[in-house]
Scaffold this motif. Structure first.
Motif, PDB file in Angstrom:
ATOM      1  N   ILE A 186      48.972  66.746  14.195  1.00 28.46           N
ATOM      2  CA  ILE A 186      47.694  66.305  14.435  1.00 28.46           C
ATOM      3  C   ILE A 186      46.585  66.984  13.660  1.00 28.46           C
ATOM      4  N   GLN A 187      46.718  68.256  13.412  1.00 28.86           N
ATOM      5  CA  GLN A 187      45.862  69.041  12.716  1.00 28.86           C
ATOM      6  C   GLN A 187      45.666  68.757  11.186  1.00 28.86           C
ATOM      7  N   PHE A 188      47.041  68.586  10.764  1.00 29.34           N
ATOM      8  CA  PHE A 188      47.141  67.980   9.354  1.00 29.34           C
ATOM      9  C   PHE A 188      46.601  66.633   9.372  1.00 29.34           C
ATOM     10  N   VAL A 189      46.787  65.680  10.084  1.00 34.75           N
ATOM     11  CA  VAL A 189      46.227  64.387  10.010  1.00 34.75           C
ATOM     12  C   VAL A 189      44.753  64.552   9.877  1.00 34.75           C
ATOM     13  N   ILE A 190      43.981  65.305  10.820  1.00 34.47           N
ATOM     14  CA  ILE A 190      42.430  65.097  10.789  1.00 34.47           C
ATOM     15  C   ILE A 190      41.829  65.984   9.618  1.00 34.47           C
ATOM     16  N   GLU A 191      42.756  66.846   9.233  1.00 38.04           N
ATOM     17  CA  GLU A 191      42.181  67.522   8.031  1.00 38.04           C
ATOM     18  C   GLU A 191      42.267  66.797   6.867  1.00 38.04           C
ATOM     19  N   ASN A 192      43.197  65.952   6.574  1.00 36.93           N
ATOM     20  CA  ASN A 192      43.310  65.200   5.433  1.00 36.93           C
ATOM     21  C   ASN A 192      42.849  63.609   5.391  1.00 36.93           C
ATOM     22  N   TYR A 193      42.595  63.391   6.535  1.00 42.06           N
ATOM     23  CA  TYR A 193      42.193  61.848   6.634  1.00 42.06           C
ATOM     24  C   TYR A 193      41.147  61.538   7.609  1.00 42.06           C
ATOM     25  N   PRO A 194      40.260  60.680   7.513  1.00 39.15           N
ATOM     26  CA  PRO A 194      38.968  60.774   8.213  1.00 39.15           C
ATOM     27  C   PRO A 194      39.244  60.201   9.782  1.00 39.15           C
ATOM     28  N   TYR A 195      40.299  60.546  10.360  1.00 42.46           N
ATOM     29  CA  TYR A 195      40.258  60.238  11.805  1.00 42.46           C
ATOM     30  C   TYR A 195      39.237  61.207  12.690  1.00 42.46           C
ATOM     31  N   ASP A 196      38.224  60.486  13.543  1.00 39.66           N
ATOM     32  CA  ASP A 196      37.787  61.399  14.128  1.00 39.66           C
ATOM     33  C   ASP A 196      37.550  61.319  15.630  1.00 39.66           C
ATOM     34  N   ILE A 197      38.026  60.232  15.991  1.00 43.00           N
ATOM     35  CA  ILE A 197      38.028  59.932  17.492  1.00 43.00           C
ATOM     36  C   ILE A 197      39.704  59.839  18.118  1.00 43.00           C
ATOM     37  N   LEU A 198      39.961  60.723  19.032  1.00 44.27           N
ATOM     38  CA  LEU A 198      41.397  60.624  19.665  1.00 44.27           C
ATOM     39  C   LEU A 198      41.063  59.463  20.867  1.00 44.27           C
ATOM     40  N   LYS A 199      41.326  58.249  20.764  1.00 47.69           N
ATOM     41  CA  LYS A 199      41.093  57.340  21.438  1.00 47.69           C
ATOM     42  C   LYS A 199      41.397  57.535  23.010  1.00 47.69           C
ATOM     43  N   GLU A 200      42.814  57.839  22.986  1.00 45.23           N
ATOM     44  CA  GLU A 200      43.802  58.035  24.344  1.00 45.23           C
ATOM     45  C   GLU A 200      44.897  58.658  23.990  1.00 45.23           C
ATOM     46  N   ILE A 201      45.547  59.230  25.022  1.00 48.82           N
ATOM     47  CA  ILE A 201      47.062  59.456  24.980  1.00 48.82           C
ATOM     48  C   ILE A 201      47.649  58.598  25.908  1.00 48.82           C
ATOM     49  N   ILE A 202      48.540  57.993  25.570  1.00 48.89           N
ATOM     50  CA  ILE A 202      49.394  57.247  26.344  1.00 48.89           C
ATOM     51  C   ILE A 202      50.818  57.648  26.924  1.00 48.89           C
ATOM     52  N   ALA A 203      51.113  57.861  28.154  1.00 45.21           N
ATOM     53  CA  ALA A 203      52.244  58.356  28.318  1.00 45.21           C
ATOM     54  C   ALA A 203      53.261  57.274  28.979  1.00 45.21           C
ATOM     55  N   ILE A 204      54.599  57.349  28.508  1.00 45.00           N
ATOM     56  CA  ILE A 204      55.652  56.289  28.920  1.00 45.00           C
ATOM     57  C   ILE A 204      56.813  57.192  29.384  1.00 45.00           C
ATOM     58  N   HIS A 205      57.296  56.838  30.701  1.00 47.34           N
ATOM     59  CA  HIS A 205      58.403  57.592  31.049  1.00 47.34           C
ATOM     60  C   HIS A 205      59.666  56.667  30.566  1.00 47.34           C
ATOM     61  N   ASN A 206      60.492  57.039  29.706  1.00 44.78           N
ATOM     62  CA  ASN A 206      61.537  56.541  29.142  1.00 44.78           C
ATOM     63  C   ASN A 206      62.913  56.290  30.072  1.00 44.78           C
ATOM     64  N   GLN A 207      63.705  55.442  29.872  1.00 45.86           N
ATOM     65  CA  GLN A 207      64.994  55.453  30.774  1.00 45.86           C
ATOM     66  C   GLN A 207      65.913  56.902  30.581  1.00 45.86           C
ATOM     67  N   ASP A 208      65.888  57.272  29.438  1.00 47.54           N
ATOM     68  CA  ASP A 208      66.695  58.237  29.193  1.00 47.54           C
ATOM     69  C   ASP A 208      66.125  59.555  29.738  1.00 47.54           C
ATOM     70  N   GLY A 209      64.687  59.400  30.383  1.00 43.10           N
ATOM     71  CA  GLY A 209      64.506  60.654  31.070  1.00 43.10           C
ATOM     72  C   GLY A 209      63.303  61.384  30.451  1.00 43.10           C
ATOM     73  N   THR A 210      63.247  61.242  28.992  1.00 41.67           N
ATOM     74  CA  THR A 210      62.173  61.666  28.402  1.00 41.67           C
ATOM     75  C   THR A 210      60.689  60.883  28.442  1.00 41.67           C
ATOM     76  N   VAL A 211      59.712  61.873  28.295  1.00 44.02           N
ATOM     77  CA  VAL A 211      58.414  61.187  28.372  1.00 44.02           C
ATOM     78  C   VAL A 211      57.968  61.044  27.016  1.00 44.02           C
ATOM     79  N   GLU A 212      57.630  59.479  26.723  1.00 43.54           N
ATOM     80  CA  GLU A 212      57.102  59.397  25.376  1.00 43.54           C
ATOM     81  C   GLU A 212      55.457  59.328  25.180  1.00 43.54           C
ATOM     82  N   LEU A 213      54.833  60.338  24.365  1.00 45.43           N
ATOM     83  CA  LEU A 213      53.395  60.450  24.381  1.00 45.43           C
ATOM     84  C   LEU A 213      52.890  59.752  23.201  1.00 45.43           C
TER      85      LEU A 213
END
Lengths: 363, 144
Positions: B30-57
């Motif tokens: 994330i640090q690399f992306v905002i330093e090198n590209y003009p992304y200025d808003i983090l609109k949201e973080i979406i979380a999804i609980h996968n079938q394999d037990g991990t959570v995708e962010l």
């Protein structure tokens, strides 16, 4: 002499919290040292509920995500389903939706003006704004049967053809003079000016860092309006409302100007609809509706900032995961920063100027 | 954005549409992306609980300059880095994800229940959340 700070509970039952918001303030005299918003009093589990319902069962409930701007959330869910099934909307449906969305935005902003003035201690503007908002709500009631929870947009179109266009004509002819009245009544009032000018200054960088969108961001000088890229608004002339003052007054001015811009969009839609032929649409059959496997995402410019909906489908009747993004949620988080260093009596005015609505925050 | 350059620095990433799936080093990415590209808003973080037990962010970034979206996703077990020091808005999102999915964010000092009562057990949006919980009103019959 020892000095201690005072912890003050503002809310959850406070008339100016626009619902049930509790702010835990730490005060030094009348100065705010820290602010901790406490939310969740209105949590209805909208996201959990979606996982147990089919899309058509869920559709009537989404108006409740924000009861002052129900059309926007119905539109988002319709957009997800239509996008997933590659349904192209007929032009007339598109124009009907734009007109209703903009009328809804006007109703929402008009209500906000009344609420904001009431936060500042002026009671009478509240009744004037309710009178104007009533015209719009009565129109919604005539076309959808409901004053606030419309359930009028359906997958692939609208519930029935648009009607009673003379009502919209009447709203457009009455409202401008009423807005002039508000401006005369409100903006020349020295007490109002003292309480909003240079209060709650929101710098552009702070606003972006806290993910503030919509009118609040445009009042801080950032040109970001999702309607410009929205396919629904294709062919509409959308005016820009960008202010540079960044304070509560700018946010108030921006909303008044947005109502005027919305009226122009409604006028364009109305001119089209008056000449249009009866509605022909092909609705999506909602029985056994299953979305193909994948992730779907939709945005919309709602009155309180960008609202979005994310759906992950595994090909079942119910979504695997559904997530709402609402503008107010981030505005509440911003209070942590914006209220620090201000005086207690300004806290209500500043929080009010951000247009926070709690059902949207709690989901 | 320049995908080749990005892939060279952070190995093992996958590009899926406009979403970049990374394996680890979330904070650095994330640090690399905002330093090198003009992304200025983090609109949201979406979380999804996968079938394999991990959570995708899914981190949804947006640039008001060139009007572009970028999604960065990562699968985590129960702990990951907080990015509150980069985007203040993540404070709200991470709190919500902690409450509803039980993910702990290292570096976030104010993680506590948001919607659910403080003494609540479990995290409701996880797929392994108990469904016959008698605390839920629709399971009242189980009491008797």
């Amino acid at each position: 002499m020892t000095t201690t700070t005072l912890k003050l509970n503002l809310g959850p039952q406070h008339p100016s919290t626009h619902g049930v918001l509790r702010l835990i303030l730490e005060l030094d005299g009348e100065k705010i040292l820290s602010c901790e918003p406490d939310i969740g009093y209105l949590h209805r589990g909208m996201e959990k509920m979606a996982e147990q319902m089919s899309y058509i069962q869920y559709l009537p409930t989404v108006d409740r995500v924000d009861y002052l701007a129900g059309f926007f959330y119905s539109e988002l869910l319709c957009r997800i389903v239509e996008g997933a099934l590659c349904v192209e909307l007929p032009e007339k449906v598109r124009v009907i939706r734009v007109m209703l969305l903009e009328l809804n935005r006007m109703a929402s902003h008009i209500l906000w003006i009344g609420m904001f003035l009431m936060d500042l201690g002026a009671t009478s503007p509240f009744f004037y704004t309710f009178r104007e908002r009533e015209m719009i709500l009565r129109y919604f009631e005539r076309i959808s049967g409901q004053r606030m929870m419309y359930n009028y947009f359906v997958f692939g179109g609208v519930r029935r053809d648009i009607n009673f266009l003379e009502d919209v004509e009447e709203i457009l002819s009455i409202l401008p003079s009423k807005l002039d009245d508000y401006e005369k009544l409100i903006e020349e009032n020295p007490i109002f000016i003292k309480r909003v000018v240079n209060k709650g200054v929101l710098e552009k960088e702070t606003a972006l860092n806290y993910a503030i969108t919509g009118v609040n961001l445009r009042a801080s000088g950032v040109d970001y309006d999702y309607r410009k890229q929205d396919y629904l608004y294709k062919g509409f002339d959308i005016g820009k409302v960008i202010l540079r003052e960044k304070d509560s007054m700018a946010r108030y001015r921006a909303r008044i100007l947005e109502i005027k811009e919305s009226m122009k969009i409604v006028r364009q839609a109305l001119d089209y609809l008056k000449k249009s032929s009866p509605l022909e649409q092909k609705l999506v059959n909602p029985i056994n509706l299953k979305l193909p496997e994948g992730d779907y995402y939709a945005d919309i410019e709602a009155p309180r900032g960008i609202a979005s909906c994310f759906v992950r489908s595994t090909g079942e009747k119910e979504p695997y995961r559904l997530k709402w993004r609402t503008g107010s949620y981030y505005s509440v988080n911003l209070l942590r920063k914006l209220l620090v260093g201000e005086y207690l009596n300004d806290a209500i005015a500043i929080a009010g100027s951000l247009d926070i609505i709690l059902p949207e925050v709690d989901k | 954005m320049d995908w080749d350059k990005f892939n060279k620095i952070f190995e093992g990433c996958e590009l899926l549409g406009n979403k970049i799936h990374i394996k680890s080093r979330l904070h650095e990415v994330i640090q690399f992306v905002i330093e090198n590209y003009p992304y200025d808003i983090l609109k949201e973080i979406i979380a999804i609980h996968n079938q394999d037990g991990t959570v995708e962010l899914v981190y949804h970034l947006y640039s008001t300059v060139d009007e572009e979206d970028l999604m960065i996703s990562i699968c985590v077990n129960d702990e990951t880095d907080s990015i509150v020091d980069i985007f203040k808005s993540a404070e709200a999102d991470e709190k919500e994800i902690f409450d509803l999915f039980g993910i702990k964010f290292k570096g976030h000092d104010n993680l506590k229940r948001l919607y659910m009562p403080e003494n609540w057990d479990g995290h409701p949006l996880r797929k392994d959340y108990i469904q016959d919980d008698t605390r839920l009103c629709w399971n009242d019959d189980n009491d008797s």
